[in-house]
Design an enzyme around this catalytic site. Structure first.
Site, PDB file in Angstrom:
ATOM      1  N   CYS A 186       3.805  -0.677  -8.451  1.00  0.00           N
ATOM      2  CA  CYS A 186       4.263  -2.102  -8.232  1.00  0.00           C
ATOM      3  C   CYS A 186       4.900  -2.469  -9.672  1.00  0.00           C
ATOM      4  O   CYS A 186       4.130  -2.616 -10.391  1.00  0.00           O
ATOM      5  CB  CYS A 186       3.033  -2.951  -7.493  1.00  0.00           C
ATOM      6  N   CYS A 213       0.871  -1.289  -0.089  1.00  0.00           N
ATOM      7  CA  CYS A 213      -0.088   0.103   0.166  1.00  0.00           C
ATOM      8  C   CYS A 213       0.860   1.112  -0.004  1.00  0.00           C
ATOM      9  O   CYS A 213       2.278   1.101   0.148  1.00  0.00           O
ATOM     10  CB  CYS A 213      -1.016  -0.140   1.160  1.00  0.00           C
ATOM     11  N   CYS A 234      -2.275   1.568  -4.368  1.00  0.00           N
ATOM     12  CA  CYS A 234      -1.242   2.272  -4.559  1.00  0.00           C
ATOM     13  C   CYS A 234      -0.819   2.382  -5.956  1.00  0.00           C
ATOM     14  O   CYS A 234       0.144   2.930  -6.399  1.00  0.00           O
ATOM     15  CB  CYS A 234       0.169   1.430  -4.042  1.00  0.00           C
TER      16      CYS A 234
END
Length: 144
Positions: free
Chosen positions: A93, A15, A89
């Protein structure tokens, strides 16, 4: 679902601040799956400390995350994980072939009191229980 070394699966929770949702998810997975799963958590922009309301909510469930520290998301952490679970997020990633990516839509506990964090905690627990049933179910031999 064994990891790349053929042993146990590895899960990375991500997150933004690694101070609430991902910390609670990692704690639930560790608590519920024990050593059947390797657990990591990280944040794209880690906070200074774990959210005190998340610490309090998890303590109510008998899980102490007070000593945890937010960690920065690294390419290595993603490479070493079989399952990467993001929680708000966005696209921060890194994506690698052969990894499984999930996005759990959860309210952000940042700035919330423990009353608001409890339902998030409970939703995460349910998601983690479902994940365990899929990637690391208990076998009849393990329960006897």
């Amino acid at each position: 679902m064994p990891d790349s070394t053929g042993t146990k699966p590895s899960v990375l929770f991500v997150c933004v601040h690694n101070a609430g949702r991902s910390q609670m998810a990692a704690a639930w997975l560790t608590h519920l799956a024990g050593d059947r799963v390797e657990v990591r958590s990280a944040g794209s922009d880690p906070g200074k400390q774990v959210n005190p309301a998340a610490v309090a909510a998890m303590a109510e469930a008998g899980i102490d995350i007070s000593a945890e520290v937010p960690k920065i998301l690294t390419v290595e952490a993603v490479k070493e994980s079989d399952v990467c679970i993001t929680m708000g997020c966005g696209d921060t990633c890194p994506v690698f072939p052969g990894k499984r990516y999930l996005d759990w839509t959860l309210d952000d506990p940042a700035g919330q009191g423990v009353e608001a964090v409890r339902p998030i905690r409970d939703q995460i627990k349910t998601l983690v229980e479902n994940l365990i049933a899929e990637i690391a179910p208990t076998t009849p031999e393990a329960t006897t």
